[in-house]
Each structure stands twice: as structure tokens, then as C-alpha cells.
Design an enzyme around this catalytic site. Structure first.
Site, PDB file in Angstrom:
ATOM      1  N   HIS A   1      -5.717  -6.774  -1.080  1.00 30.46           N
ATOM      2  CA  HIS A   1      -4.666  -5.781  -0.837  1.00 30.46           C
ATOM      3  C   HIS A   1      -3.388  -6.442  -0.330  1.00 30.46           C
ATOM      4  CE1 HIS A   1      -3.710  -1.593  -0.811  1.00 30.46           C
ATOM      5  NE2 HIS A   1      -3.578  -1.475   0.495  1.00 30.46           N
TER       6      HIS A   1
ATOM      7  N   ASP B   1      -8.462  -5.847  -5.571  1.00 31.84           N
ATOM      8  CA  ASP B   1      -8.125  -4.755  -4.656  1.00 31.84           C
ATOM      9  C   ASP B   1      -8.521  -3.436  -5.302  1.00 31.84           C
ATOM     10  OD1 ASP B   1      -6.977  -2.931  -2.927  1.00 31.84           O
ATOM     11  OD2 ASP B   1      -4.903  -3.407  -3.489  1.00 31.84           O
TER      12      ASP B   1
ATOM     13  N   SER C   1       0.846  -1.192   0.000  1.00 34.51           N
ATOM     14  CA  SER C   1       0.000   0.000   0.000  1.00 34.51           C
ATOM     15  C   SER C   1       0.893   1.258   0.000  1.00 34.51           C
ATOM     16  CB  SER C   1      -0.960  -0.046   1.192  1.00 34.51           C
ATOM     17  OG  SER C   1      -1.992   0.884   1.061  1.00 34.51           O
TER      18      SER C   1
END
Length: 477
Positions: free
Chosen positions: A437, A412, A157
Site C-alpha cells: 500500500h 496491495d 489511499s
């Protein structure tokens, strides 16, 4: 404080249990400058990091697997990045997890860190990358005759963005980077503002059936209708059992709506094929479980009942919550949503919008001026929407950029702002059709889809290639 740098062992050996795995590390701090880019102050603060050298075969040649800490307590990411722990003994590598300033225990101004824009102004990715670079240089210095140990950066991320950016900005310190679910293109003028919500909606649609999306789309109007009267608010308070009763319409249409929007996104991000507790304790495939409680055409009070039941999958799966706290979509697991909110008002301006047709959300156009006004009202700062693109690129990854793997799970919602293609052969793209994710950075699990296992195999192949090239070039054996 002085400008002298030193390392201090503060907690000794820590052990964390993650499923069947046990991870051990030493917790240390290093003094780093509050401001890396001026010489007008020598003030420093203690930046926390976790280290495990038990797998390293040689303290001058073994690789270092480095996690670029993102918006939360660094121990949270150490616990949820099992791929690195599984890889370290195979590569005979050290493990290093470095905390991001203003998160976890790494507060530059202690309890006053969030008091004013004057202090918060030092919360930037540029300062954080400089922190990481200084840690790497301090812990892994070259000698007169020997090059530093090879370093491979990892991150998921925002951490994936940082992993890619540290390879781009400090290639002499990092030999390669695995950037998982890194939305480095989720910026104005590069990625359309509606992509996130469109992908998110598709995740809910394929998880169970179309009725789930129809019910969510219908719920906004239902909730708004109930918010317009005292009796309606009473019903909502009774149904959802909020920790703090809703007393006015905006408690519903702003606070509760924002909470729901965050929860829907979080559920999609952690839609793993096994139980997990990354953002909240949830069952395997939590989106499917959520949608299983919105499986028919519901309206009115019946819709409220089923929505409350579905939400409990996220906020009360472990049965420990006595009420619904809508002031935070996180469960206190260590994610620093206050710090990220400030970054989103400065350099991480990621436009989001919805049209209510191609997604399941109320129509909400992107308006930079309105967004900027809210940021100024909240923090006294105006966003710089092009900042990340100016500093790191993103839309352009030309031949000067090498040794980065960008992996994205196509389930995601952040994948829409990820690097899904590149004409640069030195940038590798890994797409995971069934992936949520940064699932590829998590510990291996018997329920992992084949595409996740394959992604990790590709990561290992690239890392081994980078290490071989580094050792050959710099004669580090």
C-alpha cells in the site's frame, strides 16, 4: 467564532525522527468554515496543518508539495511520506501537510464532533477538499501581477483519492497530483465486490505457501465451533488472552471475526520489505512472518495456538501488549477508524464480499439494504453509494482530466479498485508488481524492490514536466 480567516502558530517547531531521517515542521492552524456550501452560518473551526519552508528558494516561485490529509492524525502521514521530504530539497520546494476535518486535532465541534449525525454530517470529502482549497488559496494567493506558486498534490489511499479529486475539482489551485494506492473505482457498479479479498488471499498464498491460506480458511469454522459452548469460550479466552473475555458466540463470530478480517487486510497493506510502524509495529514482510507460523496443516487446538502466535506478529511484535484488544485493529497510532466508519456509511460505500472459494474468508455476499440498515442503526444515516462517482467520476477519466499519476502496488488488495489503465494520455499509470500500500510515497530504503525505485523516478519526471509547463504557461520563474 467569526468567519474571518487567519493563521495561528500553535506549537512552534516540531521534529520527528523516522529511522535515519529527521523531519522538522511548524504546526499551525487556520480558521475554516464548518460548512463551505451554505451562507446560513458563519461558524468556523481551526484546521491544523504542518509546514516546512526551509527548502524553498523563493517564496513567490518555489513549488509547494502538498499532502492531502486522510483518515488520521496529519503527523502520522508526515512521518510516513518520506518521498516528499526527499523530493523537497531537490525541487527547492515548501512542504505542506493539511489535516482532514474530524481527524487528528481538527475537530469542528471539539469534543462534541462525534455526538450526533447533525455534527458528523459535515464529515465529507467535499467539505475536506474545500478546506484544502481554502488553505492553498490563503497560503498561496496570486498577486495582481503574479500567478500563485505551483502546487503538486500527494496522497496515499483515501489521501490519494483526495489528491486526484482536488486536481479534478480545483485544477486552478493544483498543477498535478501523485495519487498512490487510490481506490477511486472501488464503488458499486464499477468494481466487483470480491476483488479486494481475492487479491488479499493471493498475497498470503504467494508470501509463504498454500497452507497459510488453508489454515486461515479452516480457522473460521474452528473458531465458530468453539464459540458455541462455555468450555469452548473458556479455551478461546485462555489461548488468545483477550483484553476483555469473550462471553457469547457473537463475540467470536462478529467482533473477533471482524478484527481478524481487518488484521489480514492491514498486514497485506503494510507488507513492506523492512520494519515499519504505520498501522502497527511489524517486521519486514509481515505477511511472510505471519504465514511462517501457519506453515503446516493444523486443526483444532493446535490451529488456535498457531493462529494466536501468528497474530502476535501484528498486535505484539514490539512486546508491549499485555493482552489482545479486538475492539480495534489499530494500535492507537493515529488512524481515525471512527470517522472513517461514518464516511463508509455515507459517501465511501465500497462493496466488499467473499465466497470462501476464491478467497480465504467465510462466504459473505454484498447486500446494500442490509448494509444500509446497519448504518442507519449506528448513525441514523443511509448511504449514498453513487455519491463519489457523481461528484468526481472515477469510471470515466476523459481528456478534460490531466496531470494525475495513479500508482498501485499489485500486492496491495486496494489495487483492485485503483486506476490500472486509462486511454487518456494525460493520466499516467504506474504499476509496482512487488508493491504494498502506497510504498512509493514512503522514504527510500535499501530493501526497496527495483520497481519501487523506478516508480519514484517516474513520479519525479512527471512532476518536473508539470512544473515546467506551469512556469512556461504562467511565467512563474
Amino acid at each position: 467564532m467569526t468567519a474571518t480567516l487567519w493563521v495561528v502558530l500553535i506549537l512552534g517547531l516540531s521534529t520527528i525522527q523516522c529511522g535515519a531521517a529527521t523531519y522538522e515542521y511548524q504546526t499551525k492552524t487556520i480558521d475554516v468554515p464548518i460548512d463551505h456550501f451554505t451562507f446560513t452560518s458563519e461558524a468556523t473551526f481551526k484546521l491544523r496543518y504542518l509546514i516546512n519552508d526551509t527548502y524553498a528558494q523563493n517564496d513567490t516561485t518555489s513549488p509547494i508539495l502538498f499532502y492531502a490529509g486522510n483518515e488520521g492524525d496529519i503527523e502520522l502521514f508526515a512521518q510516513n511520506t518520506g518521498f516528499m521530504w526527499e523530493l523537497a530539497p531537490k525541487l527547492k520546494a515548501s512542504l505542506l501537510f493539511v489535516e482532514h476535518r474530524f481527524y487528528g486535532h481538527s475537530m469542528p465541534f471539539a469534543n462534541a464532533s462525534f455526538e450526533s449525525p447533525k455534527n458528523l454530517g459535515y464529515l465529507t470529502s467535499e467539505q475536506a477538499l474545500a478546506d484544502f482549497a481554502l488553505v492553498l488559496r490563503t497560503l498561496n494567493p496570486p498577486s495582481d501581477t503574479t500567478r500563485s506558486r505551483p502546487v503538486i498534490a500527494f496522497g496515499g489511499s483515501y489521501g490519494g483519492m483526495l489528491a486526484a479529486w482536488i486536481r479534478i475539482k480545483y485544477p486552478h489551485l493544483v498543477a498535478g497530483a501523485i495519487a498512490a494506492s487510490a481506490p477511486i473505482r472501488q464503488f458499486q457498479g464499477v468494481t466487483q465486490c470480491g476483488i479486494f479479498n481475492q487479491i488479499l488471499t493471493s498475497v498470503y498464498q504467494v508470501a509463504y505457501n498454500a497452507e497459510c491460506v488453508h489454515n486461515i480458511r479452516r480457522s473460521w469454522t474452528t473458531l465458530q465451533n468453539y464459540s458455541t459452548s462455555a468450555d469452548g469460550l473458556r479455551v478461546l479466552n485462555e489461548k488468545f488472552k483477550f483484553c476483555t473475555n469473550l462471553t457469547k458466540a457473537t463475540d467470536v463470530t462478529e467482533t473477533f471475526f471482524d478484527y481478524l478480517t481487518d488484521v489480514y487486510g492491514n498486514l497485506a497493506m503494510i507488507n513492506y520489505p523492512y520494519e515499519s510502524n504505520f498501522l502497527a509495529p511489524v517486521p519486514a514482510y509481515p505477511v511472510r512472518e505471519f504465514c511462517g507460523r501457519l506453515d503446516k496443516n493444523y486443526t483444532g487446538v493446535e490451529l488456535l495456538d498457531h493462529l494466536q502466535s501468528a497474530l502476535s506478529i501484528y498486535y505484539n511484535y514490539d512486546g508491549k501488549a499485555s493482552c489482545l484488544n479486538i475492539n480495534s485493529s489499530y494500535d492507537g497510532s493515529g488512524i481515525g477508524d471512527s470517522g472513517w466508519d461514518f464516511q463508509a456509511c455515507t459517501e465511501m460505500v465500497m462493496p466488499m464480499c467473499a465466497d470462501g472459494v476464491h478467497d480465504m474468508f467465510p462466504a459473505q455476499p454484498w447486500n446494500l439494504q442490509s448494509y444500509s440498515d446497519k448504518c442507519f442503526k449506528k448513525y441514523g444515516v443511509h448511504p449514498r453509494p453513487a455519491n463519489a462517482l457523481v461528484n468526481y467520476g472515477g469510471e470515466f477519466l476523459d481528456a478534460s482530466i490531466t496531470n494525475i499519476v495513479f500508482s498501485n502496488g499489485l500486492m496491495d488488495p486496494w489495487s483492485g479498485g485503483g486506476v490500472l489503465r486509462s486511454s487518456n494520455s494525460n493520466i499516467k499509470i504506474v504499476l509496482i508488481p512487488e508493491g504494498a500500500h502506497h510504498i512509493d510515497l514512503r522514504a527510500s530504503n535499501a530493501n526497496d524492490p527495483g520497481s519501487v525505485t523506478l516508480a519514484r523516478t517516474v513520479h519525479v519526471q512527471n512532476i518536473q514536466k508539470w512544473l515546467a509547463e506551469y512556469r512556461k504557461q504562467h511565467k512563474v520563474y
